[in-house]
Design an enzyme around this catalytic site. Sequence first.
Site, PDB file in Angstrom:
ATOM      1  N   ASP A   1       0.859  -1.333  -0.082  1.00 40.92           N
ATOM      2  CA  ASP A   1      -0.016  -0.159   0.199  1.00 40.92           C
ATOM      3  C   ASP A   1       0.787   1.276  -0.092  1.00 40.92           C
ATOM      4  O   ASP A   1       0.305   2.509  -0.205  1.00 40.92           O
ATOM      5  CB  ASP A   1      -0.856  -0.011   1.219  1.00 40.92           C
ATOM      6  CG  ASP A   1      -0.342  -0.098   2.531  1.00 40.92           C
ATOM      7  OD1 ASP A   1       1.006  -0.091   2.543  1.00 40.92           O
ATOM      8  OD2 ASP A   1      -1.214  -0.066   3.488  1.00 40.92           O
ATOM      9  N   SER A   2       2.208   0.959   0.077  1.00 42.24           N
ATOM     10  CA  SER A   2       3.116   2.353  -0.012  1.00 42.24           C
ATOM     11  C   SER A   2       2.882   2.879  -1.415  1.00 42.24           C
ATOM     12  O   SER A   2       3.261   3.748  -1.786  1.00 42.24           O
ATOM     13  CB  SER A   2       4.489   1.716  -0.217  1.00 42.24           C
ATOM     14  OG  SER A   2       4.745   0.477  -1.005  1.00 42.24           O
TER      15      SER A   2
ATOM     16  N   ASP B   1      -0.678  -6.314  -0.107  1.00 43.24           N
ATOM     17  CA  ASP B   1      -1.365  -5.557   1.025  1.00 43.24           C
ATOM     18  C   ASP B   1      -2.772  -5.477   1.364  1.00 43.24           C
ATOM     19  O   ASP B   1      -3.187  -5.122   0.181  1.00 43.24           O
ATOM     20  CB  ASP B   1      -0.505  -4.193   1.034  1.00 43.24           C
ATOM     21  CG  ASP B   1       0.478  -4.000   2.254  1.00 43.24           C
ATOM     22  OD1 ASP B   1       0.375  -4.822   3.248  1.00 43.24           O
ATOM     23  OD2 ASP B   1       1.210  -3.021   2.177  1.00 43.24           O
TER      24      ASP B   1
ATOM     25  N   LYS C   1      -0.724  -9.649   3.371  1.00 41.48           N
ATOM     26  CA  LYS C   1      -0.010  -9.027   4.491  1.00 41.48           C
ATOM     27  C   LYS C   1      -0.770  -8.091   5.325  1.00 41.48           C
ATOM     28  O   LYS C   1      -1.622  -7.275   4.709  1.00 41.48           O
ATOM     29  CB  LYS C   1       1.344  -8.122   4.253  1.00 41.48           C
ATOM     30  CG  LYS C   1       1.945  -7.603   5.090  1.00 41.48           C
ATOM     31  CD  LYS C   1       3.183  -6.731   4.548  1.00 41.48           C
ATOM     32  CE  LYS C   1       3.042  -5.370   3.990  1.00 41.48           C
ATOM     33  NZ  LYS C   1       2.420  -4.433   5.036  1.00 41.48           N
TER      34      LYS C   1
ATOM     35  N   GLU D   1       9.075  -4.018  10.734  1.00 41.58           N
ATOM     36  CA  GLU D   1       9.535  -2.579  10.311  1.00 41.58           C
ATOM     37  C   GLU D   1       9.804  -2.017  11.432  1.00 41.58           C
ATOM     38  O   GLU D   1       9.152  -1.838  12.315  1.00 41.58           O
ATOM     39  CB  GLU D   1       8.305  -1.927   9.384  1.00 41.58           C
ATOM     40  CG  GLU D   1       8.735  -0.621   8.914  1.00 41.58           C
ATOM     41  CD  GLU D   1       7.965  -0.045   7.885  1.00 41.58           C
ATOM     42  OE1 GLU D   1       8.128   1.048   7.345  1.00 41.58           O
ATOM     43  OE2 GLU D   1       6.790  -0.598   7.623  1.00 41.58           O
TER      44      GLU D   1
END
Length: 263
Positions: A44-45, A83, A112, A181
């Site tokens: 989703d970045s 994602d 994810k 992360e």
Amino acid sequence: MQKITLSTFKNFKKNAQKIVAITAYDALMAGIFDEYADMILVGDSLHMSFNASSDTLGISVDSMIYHTQAVCAGAKRALIVADMPFGSYYNTDEALKNALKFYTQTRCDALKLEVNADKLGMIESLVKEGFAIMPHIGLKPQSVRGEGGYKIKGKDEKEARELIDLAKELERVGAFGILLEGVKSEVAATITQQVNVPVIGIGSGVECDGQILVWSDAFGFFNEFKPKFVRYYANGREFLSQAMKHYANDVRSKAFPNDEESY
């Protein structure tokens, strides 16, 4: 090239083979990365690097599915992980409904989700229904507004213990891997040692089983800011800018197209 499956992925850790992961959002980039990447994340970045948003919140399930379809069309070898976006798994029923959409409308291998201990039951339910799940713990970009920014995790003993315990519990309920992360390196190393599933790190030190970067960060296309954990492997923005300048000059000077490039 042989397709990487969940079994292959898990064996990387058993064989002490480092896992190479990268993001991709379209078939073209996925096809380029596929030869070298073991895992491609449709992150989703993309809402930041593709849509110029200030955070990852706001992208829809349908948009993520569209980009996952494109990546699946371009990549034949890598494990494809999609994602699940913010708001698509606020309870177990919603998570199951949207996970089903991803699995029936794309060829992704896994999903994810950014989780905390409250989501353990949800992860277990998804796994029992046949979904391969990679939980994302530590710094969670979908929580950026609620936390008031991007906060490095594992900085004190209590937080470190909670992360280690959470990772173990996620393995227990069936996660096939964990994305870690923004976690202090020594905590990330402990987690990697104490779980039997692969741990993919981003900004979490070298001892994780593998590493992932956002492709536009790694190759120098996004330079509004540079996180500490990013290494530039190319100056992509400058290279493409100069190529575009050359093309524009050729068009304006009538150097392109020439006779051989014309019908």
